[in-house]
Structure formats: C-alpha cells, structure tokens
Design a protein around this motif. Structure first.
Motif, mmCIF file in Angstrom:
data_model
loop_
_atom_site.group_PDB
_atom_site.id
_atom_site.type_symbol
_atom_site.label_atom_id
_atom_site.label_comp_id
_atom_site.label_asym_id
_atom_site.label_seq_id
_atom_site.Cartn_x
_atom_site.Cartn_y
_atom_site.Cartn_z
ATOM 1 N N TYR A 2 -7.043 -4.341 8.912
ATOM 2 C CA TYR A 2 -7.648 -3.165 9.523
ATOM 3 C C TYR A 2 -5.654 -3.122 9.968
ATOM 4 N N ILE A 3 -5.896 -1.377 9.319
ATOM 5 C CA ILE A 3 -3.517 -1.564 9.315
ATOM 6 C C ILE A 3 -4.364 0.385 10.881
ATOM 7 N N PRO A 4 -4.095 -0.145 12.535
ATOM 8 C CA PRO A 4 -3.826 1.886 13.038
ATOM 9 C C PRO A 4 -3.081 2.491 12.468
ATOM 10 N N LEU A 5 -2.837 3.624 12.980
ATOM 11 C CA LEU A 5 -1.597 4.317 12.727
ATOM 12 C C LEU A 5 -1.284 4.738 14.005
ATOM 13 N N ASP A 6 -0.210 4.588 13.495
ATOM 14 C CA ASP A 6 0.614 4.197 14.754
ATOM 15 C C ASP A 6 0.324 5.650 15.584
ATOM 16 N N LEU A 7 -0.173 6.988 14.798
ATOM 17 C CA LEU A 7 -0.013 8.392 16.003
ATOM 18 C C LEU A 7 -1.101 8.189 16.685
ATOM 19 N N TRP A 35 3.752 6.725 10.273
ATOM 20 C CA TRP A 35 2.603 8.316 9.864
ATOM 21 C C TRP A 35 3.923 8.995 8.682
ATOM 22 N N VAL A 36 5.036 8.515 9.480
ATOM 23 C CA VAL A 36 6.464 8.599 8.075
ATOM 24 C C VAL A 36 7.130 7.506 7.028
ATOM 25 N N ASN A 37 5.652 6.966 6.920
ATOM 26 C CA ASN A 37 6.665 5.949 6.282
ATOM 27 C C ASN A 37 5.362 5.922 4.995
ATOM 28 N N PRO A 38 6.123 5.989 3.702
ATOM 29 C CA PRO A 38 4.935 6.359 2.885
ATOM 30 C C PRO A 38 3.598 4.985 2.182
ATOM 31 N N VAL A 39 5.308 3.658 2.570
ATOM 32 C CA VAL A 39 5.054 2.332 2.254
ATOM 33 C C VAL A 39 4.598 1.813 3.078
ATOM 34 N N TYR A 40 3.694 0.527 2.857
ATOM 35 C CA TYR A 40 3.607 -0.061 4.126
ATOM 36 C C TYR A 40 2.858 -1.783 2.993
ATOM 37 N N LEU A 79 1.288 -1.317 0.359
ATOM 38 C CA LEU A 79 -0.079 0.097 0.077
ATOM 39 C C LEU A 79 1.047 1.440 0.067
ATOM 40 N N LYS A 80 0.081 2.418 -0.700
ATOM 41 C CA LYS A 80 0.863 3.467 -0.208
ATOM 42 C C LYS A 80 0.176 4.751 0.102
ATOM 43 N N ARG A 81 0.855 6.142 0.671
ATOM 44 C CA ARG A 81 0.529 7.185 0.757
ATOM 45 C C ARG A 81 0.875 8.162 0.178
ATOM 46 N N TYR A 82 0.216 8.829 -0.790
ATOM 47 C CA TYR A 82 0.217 9.206 -2.164
ATOM 48 C C TYR A 82 -0.263 10.651 -1.366
ATOM 49 N N GLU A 83 -0.962 11.374 -0.597
ATOM 50 C CA GLU A 83 -0.979 12.996 -0.016
ATOM 51 C C GLU A 83 -0.192 12.374 1.550
ATOM 52 N N LEU A 84 -0.568 14.434 2.454
ATOM 53 C CA LEU A 84 0.571 14.130 3.209
ATOM 54 C C LEU A 84 -0.873 13.349 4.696
ATOM 55 N N PHE A 85 -1.792 13.673 4.669
ATOM 56 C CA PHE A 85 -3.137 13.314 5.863
ATOM 57 C C PHE A 85 -2.511 11.684 6.493
#
Ligand SMILES: [Zn+2]
Length: 611
Positions: free
Chosen positions: A544-549, A570-575, A519-525
């Motif tokens: 279900y993938i929680p956010l570390d924050l 949150w710092v990692n754009p890929v998972y 998976l990839k995060r393309y935007e910053l939020f």
C-alpha cells in the motif's frame, strides 16, 4: 405522534439551531388553497408565503419559480431540447407542438405585501417581485399571491395523463420561492433538470372532484373526511377537501387519480409507508411485494446513512420514470419486481441526498444523483445478499459504475463535475457526471480512506448537515475529519477537472537477491496505490502506497497481508520499492487488484511471471 418521532424532531431542531449559528439559511412557510377544475385541467390558487430572512442582507426583491411556464412553445426548455445534440426523448420537440389547451401556465392575478399590490415581471419560468417594503436581516415578510394555472399535457415529470394513465402528476406545480443563500439568489430557468429551495413547512388544501384519490407530501389532516376508493364512481360533482401538512421540507408534490389502490405498511418505529398505484395484472403482483422488501431496505439504509426522520413516505405511481420529492416519490409502476424495487430504492435514497441533505442540485447534481445512485447500488446488493430479492450479489456493487466512468472519461465528452447542471453540452455528459461520476466519487473516497472511516463519514455527514444545504467542501471536510486525512486534493482534481488516473508497472528487475518494482504515473490525477504481489509459494502481500498529499494512510479493516510503504510524492511520476525475495519467487504483480481505482488503462497494471 409517537415518542420515537418526537425525539427525532427535537434532535432535528437542536441541530438546526446549531446549524444557523454556523451558516445561515432562509426559512419559509407556505399556506396554499387550491381549487381544482378537472374539466379544464386548471386550478385557482391562493398562496400565503412567509419568509424569514436569516441572511445578513436586506432583500428588495424576491424570485419565484413558475415551472409550468416551461411547457410552452418557445420556452427555454423547448429550445434547449431542440438544440441539444442528444435530446431527452420524453421532451424532444413535443413542447413546440403543444396547443393552448395542452400547454402549462401560471397566470398571476395579484401579489400583495400586506395591502400593497406588488410590481412583478415574468421572465419565462422565473417571476421577479419588487417588494414595497424591503425585508431586513432577521425580519420576516408575508406575501399573498393569487394565480390560475393550467396543468400541461405531461412532457417531463409533471402534467396530466401520464403514459400509464395517472390523471394528474402535480410536481413543480406552484409558484415556488427561489432559494437565497450565501451565493445570492438562485434563479435558473427551468430546462428540465435540477431543483433547490429553502426549508419550510407546508399547509396545502386541495378542493377536487370527489372521484379523485390524492397522494401527497406530508400527512393528510382529515382522513376521516376523505380517502381513496370509495367515491370512485361518484356522479355528484361536489368537491372534497383534502388537507395536507408537511414540516421541514423544501417542496411539495401531489398526484390525483380516480383509480388508485392505496395500501399502507407501518414500520416497527411507527413510520407509515404508503403505496398508491393502479391495480392491473402486472402491478398487482409487483406492488404487493414492495412493502416488505422496502421495510427491510429501510432498516439497512438507516444503519448506513442515518435515520429517516419523517413520519411517512409515499411510493406513488405517476410521473415519467422516477423522481424524488420530500416524503414521496413519483415512479412509473408497470414494472417487474426488481425494476420496481430498483427505482423505488433510488428515489428513496434521495430522501437522504436532497430531501435531508439539501444540496443545490443545479450546482452539485452529483451530490444528490451520484450519492443516491451509490447508495442504491449498496442497498440493492444487500437485498440480493439477504435473498430478499432475486439475483446474484456482487462482491463490489460499484465496479460496473467505475467501468462506465472509465469508458466515458476516454470518450472526450466528459465535462468537469463543477459544471452547472443546465450547462453541460450534452444530456449524456450531464448524466454521466451527475449519476455515474457522482457515485464514483464515493467509491473512490472509500478506496482512499478505507471502509470504516468512510462509513463513519457518511453518518457524520448526515448528522452534521441534515436539514441544511451542504456543498462539496462541507462534505469533503466531514470526510477529512472522519478519516483524519487531507482530501482537498481529491476534491480539486475530481470535481474541478477532468484529469484522469493512470498508473502502471514500469519495470521489474532483480538486484542483490531482491526484486525491485518500478511503478509509473502516466496521467496527472494522483492517487494512493495498491499493488498485490503473489508468490510462487502461494502467499500474497498487498503493498500500500499512500499519496503524500493525504498526510497519512488509510486504515485497512484487515491488516494481516498489508505491507504499508512510504508515501508517493504527487510531483514524482515514478516510484520504486523492493521486495526481499528473488524474482523467481514471484508469480504475479498486480496494480489495482480490486479494480476500485479509476485507472483508465489496465493494460499496464499486471505482470505475470508464470514459470
Ligand atoms: Zn435520482
């Protein structure tokens, strides 16, 4: 007063004592006598205002709103409306064209502290009053003011002769003390947007030609002497005296019309619903259906958002659309039943979001408009589910709102929710932020923390902050505690930025008999992510993938088909994660399967492996 009401008031008082030890808030008591001259659309007013200064500061001056002054050529509201790219058609350039009989004004005769006449300055819609004797922390001050006001032709909200023929819509109609809180005085010039005021009690006495029927905030104190209907054709100009009393509110509205039909409906708990409207072919049909529908709505609302603690509520035909006030709303009334229910529900929900949870609307319009809109969608959908009103219920009544937000977020016109309501560049950006993104805030919180924690949080918010002035941080803290999760990151991205959410499926492949999903995060939020995988044998699993924050996971109501995975940093754009099945056994991978996430680009969310 029945027992239910008494106990609610007692609980309210206990809660407030607790509140003030936590964060102080000002308190006021208004006593006003209004002598109305309907021939000239003017009135003389005497106002006795007592202010308890609960702040730690010595106040040397006071500020009041003089809202009617906005309806004069050259006022800030007039200029703003002519300068903004997308004016509200209700205002447009209409103020510029008002003549002196049509404008609104408040003319001050005198302002006194005890026997001393006070110096004052009028700055458009704000009145600045210099105190003769400063009011110290813990002290109170009493100010007497005498004034004459002219009710403007209706331009926005208040005024005379609305489009449906209601004579007087008396909203924002008296010199009203500005609020002073931990951020100091709040003195925004009235440009047609939001309101904020200290909590208090009102005694309002209105002398008015006997042909008028008056609807108002609070409780009529002399129903044996005045009422609606029977003096309609009076030729005798003797005035009648209407006395209203309201407790623990932060504003007071009233309307007057000779042709009102007034009906009431008493709810099981004793709360009286009042309906004031002009009867015609259209309203006769729709308004007669309202009481029973709204009674059912109240039941649902009180379970979800907390009890309605006031002894009455009035649905009043008046104004120029729908506008909320304490214990009352002014709505235009020539509507189909579903439109009438929709506007009534929205304004009623403001009894929670602003009239009990009294946020500073100018700073946080999304906390009242957005929350009221969200709740309205819930209640409207419930009424459809229960077949109390017609229409097909939705599985998720907020999906349209989420779609609207996503479309606007990509327009380039979005401004951060933290923008002061008056200072958005366009009316559209304000409307989308306050109503749409504000509602989306609750939808996203529910998505992040799960339905049970969310429902608990909304009730906790009510119990902890009613009759106070909560801010965004107060609200998020309640939600954090209800969910036992960290949510500050969400507040910071959602409220203070226009950063967007976009996650997608980057690639899938097979290795050692396992399917690997990248998976990839393309935007910053950053947000927690859900991915639904459908298998060729018909099974489905929600990953279900929680956010570390978040420092934890949401609790699902139904955990049977949920597979929790380690948190995504949150710092990692890929998972990436793997599934212990061959790729050939998978038929579809779908990110954001319920469409609840505000993912702005759905084109990268689905991979179909149809054979
Ligand atoms: Zn609203």
């Amino acid at each position: 007063m029945n027992l239910t009401r008494l106990s609610v008031i007692l609980i309210g008082c206990l809660n407030m004592t607790h509140a003030q030890s936590y964060r102080w808030q000002q308190r006021v008591e208004y006593k006003m006598q209004i002598d109305f001259d309907a021939d000239n659309h003017q009135f003389d007013g005497n106002q006795n205002l007592k202010l308890w200064n609960n702040s730690p500061d010595t106040l040397k001056k006071l500020f009041y709103h003089l809202y009617f002054n906005a309806f004069q050529p050259g006022s800030d509201m007039d200029i703003k409306s002519r300068e903004i790219a997308d004016p509200d058609p209700r205002i447009g350039n209409r103020i510029q064209k008002l003549n002196k009989e049509e404008i609104g004004f408040h003319k001050i005769y005198f302002i006194k502290q005890g026997r001393e006449r006070l110096k004052y300055t009028v700055h458009g819609t704000i009145l600045e009053v210099l105190l003769e004797k400063p009011v110290k922390p813990g002290e109170s001050v009493t100010i007497d003011m005498s004034f004459r006001s002219q009710v403007p032709v209706q331009i926005r909200r208040s005024g005379r002769n609305n489009a449906e023929g209601i004579d007087y819509s008396m909203a924002q109609w008296y010199p009203k003390l500005c609020n002073y809180d931990e951020q100091g005085w709040h003195t925004p010039s009235y440009i047609a947007r939001e309101f904020y005021g200290p909590w208090g009690d009102f005694d309002v006495t209105i002398y008015m030609d006997k042909k008028y029927c008056i609807a108002a905030t609070g409780i009529l104190q002399n129903p044996d002497e005045v009422g609606c209907g029977y003096s309609k054709n009076a030729t005798n100009r003797n005035k009648k005296v209407w006395k209203f009393h309201a407790e623990n509110v932060h504003d007071f509205v009233w309307t007057a019309d000779p042709d009102y039909t007034h009906t009431t409906f008493t709810r099981k708990n004793g709360c009286v619903l009042h309906f004031f409207y002009q009867e015609n072919e259209k309203t006769k049909e729709s308004w007669s259906q309202l009481p029973k529908i709204l009674d059912k709505a109240f039941d649902f609302i009180e379970t979800k958002y907390g009890p309605y603690p006031f002894p009455a509520y009035s649905f009043i035909q008046g104004g120029d659309g729908g506008m909320e006030y304490p214990m009352a709303t002014l709505i235009t009334g020539n509507r189909s039943i579903n439109s009438l229910v929709g506007v009534s529900l929205h304004e009623l929900m403001h009894s929670w979001y602003q009239m009990m949870l009294a946020t500073n609307e100018s700073l946080y319009p999304w906390m009242d408009e957005g929350f009221a809109s969200y709740a309205e969608e819930e209640v409207f959908n419930y009424l459809k589910q229960e077949k109390i009103i017609s229409g097909e219920p939705a599985i998720d009544p907020h999906l349209e709102t989420i779609k609207n937000y996503i479309a606007f977020a990509q327009s380039g016109l979005e401004e951060a929710l933290s923008t002061h309501a008056d200072h958005y560049a366009t009316n559209r950006a304000y409307g989308m932020a306050a109503y749409v993104k504000g509602a989306v805030c609750l939808a996203e919180l529910k998505y992040i923390i799960g339905e049970n924690a969310f429902n608990k949080g909304m009730l906790d918010y009510y119990w902890q902050w009613k009759f106070r002035h909560p801010n965004p941080n107060d609200f998020i803290r309640v939600m954090e505690k209800a969910a036992d999760l960290e949510l500050d990151w969400f507040k910071e991205y959602f409220v203070y930025t226009t950063k967007k959410v976009d996650y997608g499926i980057d690639s899938i492949y097979e290795a050692n008999g396992k399917s690997i999903i990248k998976l990839k995060r393309y935007e910053l939020f950053p947000m927690p992510i859900e991915v639904k995988v459908s298998f060729t044998d018909g099974k489905q699993i929600l990953y279900y993938i929680p956010l570390d924050l978040m420092m934890g996971s949401k609790q699902f109501t139904d955990t049977k088909r949920v597979q929790p995975l380690p948190a995504w940093s949150w710092v990692n754009p890929v998972y990436q994660f793997d599934i212990d099945r061959k790729l050939s056994e998978i038929s579809e991978i779908r990110l954001n399967p319920e469409n609840q996430l505000i993912d702005i680009n759905s084109s990268n969310d689905v991979i179909s492996l149809k054979k």
